[in-house]
Design an enzyme around this catalytic site. Sequence first.
Site, short mmCIF file in Angstrom:
data_model
loop_
_atom_site.label_atom_id
_atom_site.label_comp_id
_atom_site.label_asym_id
_atom_site.label_seq_id
_atom_site.Cartn_x
_atom_site.Cartn_y
_atom_site.Cartn_z
N GLN A 182 10.18 6.02 3.76
CA GLN A 182 9.31 4.93 3.34
C GLN A 182 8.64 5.37 2.05
OE1 GLN A 182 8.62 1.74 4.02
NE2 GLN A 182 7.21 1.90 2.31
N GLN A 238 7.24 3.41 -0.66
CA GLN A 238 6.11 2.71 -1.28
C GLN A 238 4.80 3.21 -0.68
OE1 GLN A 238 6.03 -1.59 -0.83
NE2 GLN A 238 5.11 -1.84 -2.83
N PRO A 245 5.83 1.90 10.21
CA PRO A 245 4.41 1.55 10.06
C PRO A 245 4.15 0.16 9.50
CG PRO A 245 5.10 3.00 8.28
CD PRO A 245 6.26 2.91 9.22
N GLY A 263 5.58 -4.15 8.73
CA GLY A 263 6.41 -5.23 9.24
C GLY A 263 7.81 -5.13 8.66
N GLY A 264 7.87 -4.98 7.35
CA GLY A 264 9.15 -4.86 6.69
C GLY A 264 8.97 -4.18 5.35
N GLU A 281 11.05 -4.11 1.55
CA GLU A 281 12.06 -4.90 0.83
C GLU A 281 13.08 -4.07 0.08
OE1 GLU A 281 8.37 -4.58 -1.93
OE2 GLU A 281 8.77 -4.82 0.21
N HIS A 292 10.07 -13.22 3.86
CA HIS A 292 9.24 -12.49 2.90
C HIS A 292 10.03 -11.36 2.25
CE1 HIS A 292 5.26 -11.08 1.40
NE2 HIS A 292 5.86 -9.91 1.43
N GLU A 293 10.70 -10.56 3.07
CA GLU A 293 11.45 -9.43 2.50
C GLU A 293 12.61 -9.93 1.65
OE1 GLU A 293 9.79 -6.90 2.73
OE2 GLU A 293 8.55 -7.51 4.40
N HIS A 340 11.48 -10.96 -1.79
CA HIS A 340 11.27 -9.83 -2.70
C HIS A 340 12.50 -9.55 -3.56
CE1 HIS A 340 7.34 -8.04 -2.28
NE2 HIS A 340 7.40 -8.04 -0.97
N GLU A 389 3.53 -9.24 -4.64
CA GLU A 389 3.21 -9.79 -3.33
C GLU A 389 2.72 -11.23 -3.36
OE1 GLU A 389 4.35 -8.44 -0.94
OE2 GLU A 389 4.49 -6.30 -1.36
N ASP A 441 -2.59 4.25 -0.60
CA ASP A 441 -2.43 4.03 0.83
C ASP A 441 -3.74 3.71 1.54
OD1 ASP A 441 0.27 4.51 0.78
OD2 ASP A 441 0.08 6.64 1.27
N TYR A 464 -1.61 -10.70 -1.69
CA TYR A 464 -0.64 -11.56 -1.01
C TYR A 464 -1.10 -13.02 -1.01
CZ TYR A 464 1.22 -7.17 0.84
OH TYR A 464 1.77 -5.91 0.97
#
Length: 631
Positions: A170, A172, A297, A299-300, A302, A326-327, A330, A349, A404, A412
């Site tokens: 992960q 990002q 951690p 939802g999704g 991209e 949503h993904e 992106h 976003e 983070d 968003y």
Amino acid sequence: MFSKISGLVLVGLTLLAGCSDNSVQPTSSNAASEDISPTNQIQVGKDYHSLSNPEQVKVSHIDLDLTVDFEQKVMSGYAELTFDKKDPDATSLIVDTRDLTINSVTANGQKIDFELQKADDFLGAALEIPLPDKGNKVKINYATSPQASGVQWLTPAQTAGKKYPFLFTQAQAIHARSFIPLQDSPQVRVTYKATIRTPKELLAVMSASNDPNTERDGVYEFNMPQPIPSYLIALGVGDLHFKAMGERTGVYAEPSILDAAAAEFEDTESMLIATEKLYGPYRWDRYDLLILPPSFPFGGMENPRLSFITPTVIAGDKSLVSLIAHELAHSWSGNTVTNATWRDLWLNEGFTTYLTYRIMENVYGKDRYNQEAVLGYQSLEADVANLTGKDQILAIDLRGRDPDDVFSDIPYEKGALFLREVEQKIGRDNMDAFLMEYFQHFKFQSITTDEFLAYFKKHVVASYPDKLDMDRINQWIFQPGVPEGAPMPESDAFSIVDNARSNWLSGELHANQIDTKNWTVHQWLYFLNNMPEELSMEQLHDLDRAFNLTESHNNEIAHSWLLIAVKNWYQPAFPRLHDYLVSIGRNKLVKPLYKELSKTVEGKAIAKKAFDEAKAGYHPLTVKANQGFVE
């Protein structure tokens, strides 16, 4: 990045949205074409979260060769970086690293000296490499740390199949540097090729070309021909199998959940076709999904060609598939046109959330669009109420902060609401035409808020001078809160829910007398999310007896109910609360529960027990986000 739906909205990376004490304000209505900030404030376009030097020497391509060692929990091998010298006087290439062991650096087959500088608390350590006398490549031989912040290693017991281990990355916002030495900035776009070596019984997949028919032999080769930012480089390794959902879409998952995932997300191809009709061609060949273990951690995520998805949205009724929309969105806003720095996250976003609503309306109808828009607006209102003014600004200032550590719906939902206002003022057809041109004009580029505003002023505001003005636009982007007169979504489907809740709260109805047989998941969430803070034990028992909320199999409904249970100390729900916290690592679902539990001594004890049991299976980001609630 990440998507959400609970209180509710979809947020795909849900990552950044705070700012330091030095927020950026526009100085005039011409901010789009000027330096909008005083010289002692933020430098527009500078990435304050990278130690690299792309303005002097910029990496353009990466060749990876990594061996995955599940016993040692490390990846080792090399990254060969191809670079372009931007400044003729530059003498070194500087890349970002975090907790990497650098074994050697070579160029033209010869070892060269390098300097790994002292590590910053959250930026990691800069690796400085003298430029070779000839050629434009350097090869870095390295190994990751078992504690790499962007890598999660799962034991067989922590997977769905319980037989094989699992690995996923992960990256990002600034975690790619923990598993690849590179210029870890969204303004540095690279192509890449990779060879990944794994145990033969496992399959590796990446945010690159994945062949659904590849031989499972332990050596997998990938190619990403389109230039992408570092945070979109991603890898997954596990007992993965593939099932097609359409001509260009399919799903990778462990065998036990493969069929359920493919059925839940079978409309993905329809979403892809609908989005192409609205906003132009899909530029990434295939669009597949990787279903991760519950410890993921977010939802999704991209990642291009292969979105990483939480299994918590497999509800059996497609009620949470807006996360997939949503993904997918992106692929246009975020992956094709990318924020140049994390200050500009709203360009990813906000646009993606706006597109998500439009995709959902196109595929599932206006009623669902309206319901999700209302829930998103309520979620935005809650964040505006809880955040300081400077944390409510779209073009946020994150200098000196770990990206983070801040999260909200501002980039968003506020970003999407701004675009909805533009749509209402210039008309939907004109808005769609602008967006299609915008994605085409900036394709495969990373841009700043200021670059967007200059383009928007020239191509939209100038065309509609009687409908749009830069003062109002600057208010949206550089001022806190939601501007007065902003669009307010409405849904007729929620009026019956309001009536039912009101009649139940007043005692006119018992819970079992409420007619809910035709309610959607969104109506249930609206029903629960808008309950008063305090409910009596009698009321809680009445709801639970009538609707069995404690045992709900929908993770979003369960989350909303468990939050109500904690706030009102409804102990019959506490065994489910414990099971929920230890079985799900999606931070958006567990963090509000830990936070609420931490408000009392008794609650903190419950939180600590669950956290201690779950910690080994949580992602490092989930551990970091919740550790403070149990200490």
